[in-house]
Design a protein around this motif. Structure first.
Motif, PDB file in Angstrom:
ATOM      1  N   LEU A  97       0.740  -1.582   0.081  1.00  0.00           N
ATOM      2  CA  LEU A  97      -0.356  -0.296   0.144  1.00  0.00           C
ATOM      3  C   LEU A  97       0.677   1.052  -0.023  1.00  0.00           C
ATOM      4  CD1 LEU A  97      -2.613  -0.368   0.323  1.00  0.00           C
ATOM      5  CD2 LEU A  97      -1.705  -2.454   1.655  1.00  0.00           C
ATOM      6  N   SER A  98       0.236   2.438  -0.462  1.00  0.00           N
ATOM      7  CA  SER A  98       1.342   2.960  -1.130  1.00  0.00           C
ATOM      8  C   SER A  98       1.001   4.535  -1.644  1.00  0.00           C
ATOM      9  CB  SER A  98       2.766   2.633  -1.769  1.00  0.00           C
ATOM     10  OG  SER A  98       3.557   4.085  -2.562  1.00  0.00           O
ATOM     11  N   GLN A 100       2.008   6.327  -3.288  1.00  0.00           N
ATOM     12  CA  GLN A 100       3.077   6.561  -5.002  1.00  0.00           C
ATOM     13  C   GLN A 100       2.406   5.091  -6.622  1.00  0.00           C
ATOM     14  OE1 GLN A 100       6.573   6.059  -3.521  1.00  0.00           O
ATOM     15  NE2 GLN A 100       5.812   7.489  -2.302  1.00  0.00           N
ATOM     16  N   GLY A 123       2.641   0.288   4.862  1.00  0.00           N
ATOM     17  CA  GLY A 123       3.683   1.663   5.345  1.00  0.00           C
ATOM     18  C   GLY A 123       2.978   2.011   6.948  1.00  0.00           C
ATOM     19  N   TYR A 125       4.606   6.078   8.862  1.00  0.00           N
ATOM     20  CA  TYR A 125       5.940   6.958   9.047  1.00  0.00           C
ATOM     21  C   TYR A 125       5.893   7.864   7.097  1.00  0.00           C
ATOM     22  CZ  TYR A 125       7.111   4.378  12.886  1.00  0.00           C
ATOM     23  OH  TYR A 125       7.195   2.883  13.439  1.00  0.00           O
ATOM     24  N   GLU A 126       7.304   7.843   7.350  1.00  0.00           N
ATOM     25  CA  GLU A 126       7.143   8.857   5.768  1.00  0.00           C
ATOM     26  C   GLU A 126       6.708   7.740   4.503  1.00  0.00           C
ATOM     27  OE1 GLU A 126       7.235  12.328   4.342  1.00  0.00           O
ATOM     28  OE2 GLU A 126       6.841  12.188   6.743  1.00  0.00           O
ATOM     29  N   SER A 142      -2.613   2.444  -4.819  1.00  0.00           N
ATOM     30  CA  SER A 142      -2.322   3.599  -3.822  1.00  0.00           C
ATOM     31  C   SER A 142      -4.845   3.573  -3.968  1.00  0.00           C
ATOM     32  CB  SER A 142      -2.409   4.683  -4.787  1.00  0.00           C
ATOM     33  OG  SER A 142      -3.021   5.714  -4.743  1.00  0.00           O
ATOM     34  N   ILE A 143      -4.970   3.803  -3.080  1.00  0.00           N
ATOM     35  CA  ILE A 143      -6.319   4.249  -2.645  1.00  0.00           C
ATOM     36  C   ILE A 143      -7.177   5.287  -3.084  1.00  0.00           C
ATOM     37  CG2 ILE A 143      -6.739   1.962  -1.436  1.00  0.00           C
ATOM     38  CD1 ILE A 143      -7.432   3.996   0.860  1.00  0.00           C
ATOM     39  N   GLY A 144      -5.889   6.361  -3.442  1.00  0.00           N
ATOM     40  CA  GLY A 144      -6.751   7.404  -3.843  1.00  0.00           C
ATOM     41  C   GLY A 144      -5.665   8.375  -3.802  1.00  0.00           C
ATOM     42  N   PHE A 146      -4.063  11.069  -2.561  1.00  0.00           N
ATOM     43  CA  PHE A 146      -4.181  12.159  -0.887  1.00  0.00           C
ATOM     44  C   PHE A 146      -3.135  11.069  -0.380  1.00  0.00           C
ATOM     45  CE2 PHE A 146      -8.446   9.178  -1.064  1.00  0.00           C
ATOM     46  CZ  PHE A 146      -7.736   8.240  -0.868  1.00  0.00           C
ATOM     47  N   LEU A 148      -2.148   8.635   3.142  1.00  0.00           N
ATOM     48  CA  LEU A 148      -2.848   8.327   4.806  1.00  0.00           C
ATOM     49  C   LEU A 148      -1.285   8.595   6.090  1.00  0.00           C
ATOM     50  CD1 LEU A 148      -4.728   5.397   3.049  1.00  0.00           C
ATOM     51  CD2 LEU A 148      -5.657   7.393   4.496  1.00  0.00           C
ATOM     52  N   GLY A 150      -0.347   6.095   7.277  1.00  0.00           N
ATOM     53  CA  GLY A 150      -0.254   5.030   7.462  1.00  0.00           C
ATOM     54  C   GLY A 150      -1.039   3.596   6.201  1.00  0.00           C
ATOM     55  N   GLY A 151      -0.441   2.903   6.367  1.00  0.00           N
ATOM     56  CA  GLY A 151      -1.014   1.272   5.246  1.00  0.00           C
ATOM     57  C   GLY A 151      -2.474   0.356   5.036  1.00  0.00           C
TER      58      GLY A 151
HETATM   59  N1  SAH Z   1       6.119  10.075   2.032  1.00  0.00           N
HETATM   60  C1  SAH Z   1       4.944   9.213   1.313  1.00  0.00           C
HETATM   61  C2  SAH Z   1       3.612   8.972   2.293  1.00  0.00           C
HETATM   62  C3  SAH Z   1       4.091   8.531   2.919  1.00  0.00           C
HETATM   63  S1  SAH Z   1       2.523   8.263   3.972  1.00  0.00           S
HETATM   64  C4  SAH Z   1       4.572   9.807  -0.184  1.00  0.00           C
HETATM   65  O1  SAH Z   1       4.597  11.185   0.246  1.00  0.00           O
HETATM   66  O2  SAH Z   1       4.176   9.469  -1.080  1.00  0.00           O
HETATM   67  C5  SAH Z   1       2.777   6.368   5.463  1.00  0.00           C
HETATM   68  C6  SAH Z   1       2.285   4.865   3.963  1.00  0.00           C
HETATM   69  O3  SAH Z   1       0.835   5.568   4.658  1.00  0.00           O
HETATM   70  C7  SAH Z   1       2.735   5.343   3.068  1.00  0.00           C
HETATM   71  O4  SAH Z   1       3.831   3.879   3.408  1.00  0.00           O
HETATM   72  C8  SAH Z   1       1.654   4.105   2.756  1.00  0.00           C
HETATM   73  O5  SAH Z   1       1.707   2.469   3.266  1.00  0.00           O
HETATM   74  C9  SAH Z   1       0.259   4.617   3.719  1.00  0.00           C
HETATM   75  N2  SAH Z   1      -0.890   5.444   2.077  1.00  0.00           N
HETATM   76  C10 SAH Z   1      -0.124   6.219   2.140  1.00  0.00           C
HETATM   77  N3  SAH Z   1      -0.982   7.248   1.450  1.00  0.00           N
HETATM   78  C11 SAH Z   1      -1.598   6.189   0.595  1.00  0.00           C
HETATM   79  C12 SAH Z   1      -2.681   6.168  -0.175  1.00  0.00           C
HETATM   80  N4  SAH Z   1      -2.589   7.161  -0.882  1.00  0.00           N
HETATM   81  N5  SAH Z   1      -2.505   4.383  -0.742  1.00  0.00           N
HETATM   82  C13 SAH Z   1      -2.482   3.176   0.273  1.00  0.00           C
HETATM   83  N6  SAH Z   1      -1.600   4.272   1.177  1.00  0.00           N
HETATM   84  C14 SAH Z   1      -1.116   4.639   1.646  1.00  0.00           C
END
Ligand code: SAH
Length: 246
Positions: A97-98, A100, A123, A125-126, A142-144, A146, A148, A150-151
């Motif tokens: 989950l990310s 990106q 994921g 933290y950062e 990614s679910i959208g 924006f 979050l 955490g994952g």
């Molecule tokens: N620095 C990263 C954000 C990290 S947020 C960036 O700018 O892309 C921390 C964790 O939240 C991520 O590792 C991921 O697992 C989860 N997360 C944040 N946004 C998410 C999204 N839109 N979809 C899925 N997981 C997300």
């Protein structure tokens, strides 16, 4: 279908899967959800899962070792010492989950639903050391658009959506087909229940007639109109041709 979740907050998942359809599906054995604490795969006294980013910058990243060890211990056959050939691992998918990642939608959910097991990496933290996306995950999702914190919420969402596509999970098999983002990719039609009149708002008369053909036509037209109004991006141009509105 079996779902594995690897997280530093296993308690987060007390609750989300204990209601309604998902709860029933677990009880009936249609799905199995296993939550794993990432710290089980740390080797130091402090059970460290994070470290500072190379090159500097704010915040911490999840380290690669515990995540690789987690996946290889949950699926021992999946030892990742070399790059995997593309397309491998279709039956069992590792999903990171990310923010990106590739955008999660009903189509991707259907793809995931045909796997036998999904392993979701959350994921925090950062974010997560990039080698996890590069060499461990089959999909970065990614679910959208924006961010979050955490994952975990994202993983719960993916599980909910994929679980309800499993055979036997919804009471009526049709209900997954005639929903929003179904075969035609439209939104579902508006639905009403009793009372037929509420605060002077009446439900569309056609729905009270019992005329199934007229109701079918009305529903299709209403679904198209609602999609055109709220999600025009979903409409393929030929769907609005008058003869298709019949
Ligand atoms: N620095 C990263 C954000 C990290 S947020 C960036 O700018 O892309 C921390 C964790 O939240 C991520 O590792 C991921 O697992 C989860 N997360 C944040 N946004 C998410 C999204 N839109 N979809 C899925 N997981 C997300």
């Amino acid at each position: 279908m079996t779902f594995h979740v690897v997280t530093i907050f296993p308690d987060f998942f007390r609750g989300p899967f204990e209601h309604g359809i998902i709860q029933k599906a677990r009880e009936a054995g249609h799905i199995d959800i296993r939550i794993h604490d990432l710290r089980n795969w740390t080797k130091d006294r402090h059970r460290t899962v994070d470290d500072r980013p190379f090159g500097g910058g704010e915040g911490m990243l999840l380290k690669p070792e515990p995540l690789f060890d987690a996946v290889e211990s949950i699926w021992p056959e999946r030892s990742v010492t070399e790059p995997r050939p593309p397309g491998s691992g279709l039956e069992k998918k590792v999903v990171l989950l990310s923010a990106q990642g590739r955008k999660f939608d009903q189509r991707l959910a259907r793809e995931f639903a045909s796997a036998s097991e999904l392993l979701l990496l959350c994921g925090r933290y950062e974010g997560v050391d990039e080698r996890v996306a590069e060499h461990l995950a089959d999909e970065e999702v990614s679910i959208g658009d924006f961010v979050l914190s955490g994952g975990e919420l994202a993983a719960a969402m993916v599980i909910d959506v994929v679980a309800r596509l499993q055979e036997g999970v919804l009471g009526n098999r049709d209900s997954a087909i005639f929903e929003s983002f179904g075969e035609e990719g439209l939104l579902d039609c508006p639905q009403y229940t009793r009372p037929a009149e509420f605060r002077s708002w009446r439900v569309p008369e056609v729905l009270l007639t019992g005329n199934h053909e007229e109701i079918r036509k009305w529903r299709r037209k209403a679904a198209l109109e609602k999609t055109a109004r709220l999600r025009p991006d979903l409409l393929k141009p030929d769907l609005l041709k008058p003869d298709l509105l019949k």
